[in-house]
Scaffold this active site. Structure first.
Site: not given
Ligand code: IDP
Ligand code: MG
Length: 138
Positions: A10, A50, A113, A116, A127
């Protein structure tokens, strides 16, 4: 065909200059890089990628983040890659991610984070098709 996963560095990971480190970890684990592409994600592509999150409260900030800089989109191949990559990455909330995981070593936030990875083989297929033409993959 062997299992494949869509893995993406990212914008925050690009900014931290840790692309080489991330690629090394997947290579060292024995996986094969079968496709890679540097790009800037458009808002339309962000909404597709997303799709499951577009109605969530955090989506506007997620879209701003993911479209805010270049990303490295990759396809990695190997047995069990989808689940193993998720384990290598650590949990979504990097604040909870153990040291030794990619998120645990290079991030500390739930929103930012750095990486992805597909959450299932079906997600991986969806994807990969969003980011690559089949001729662009080995
Ligand atoms: P993942 O990336 O571990 O699969 P997902 O729940 O699919 O996690 O969420 C996608 C992305 O959305 C996360 O990696 C993060 O960047 C963002 N995200 C997820 N939950 C939150 C939140 O509660 N606040 C802000 N950003 C979030
Ligand atoms: Mg995810």
């Amino acid at each position: 065909m062997k299992e494949r996963s869509f893995i993406m560095v990212k914008p925050d990971g690009m900014q931290k200059r840790i692309v080489g480190e991330i690629i090394s970890r997947f290579e060292q684990r024995g996986f094969l890089l079968v496709g890679a592409r540097l790009l800037r994600i458009s808002p339309e592509l962000a909404r597709q990628h997303y799709a499951e999150h577009v109605d969530k409260v955090f989506y506007p900030s997620l879209e701003q983040f993911i479209t805010g800089g270049s990303v490295l989109a990759m396809v990695w191949e190997g047995e069990g890659i989808v689940a193993i990559a998720r384990a290598m990455m650590g949990p979504t909330d990097a604040a909870q991610a153990p040291s030794g995981t990619i998120r645990g070593d290079f991030a500390s936030s739930k929103s930012f984070n750095i990486i992805h990875g597909s959450d299932s083989p079906a997600s991986a297929e969806r994807e990969i098709a969003l980011f690559f033409k089949s001729a662009e993959l080995l």
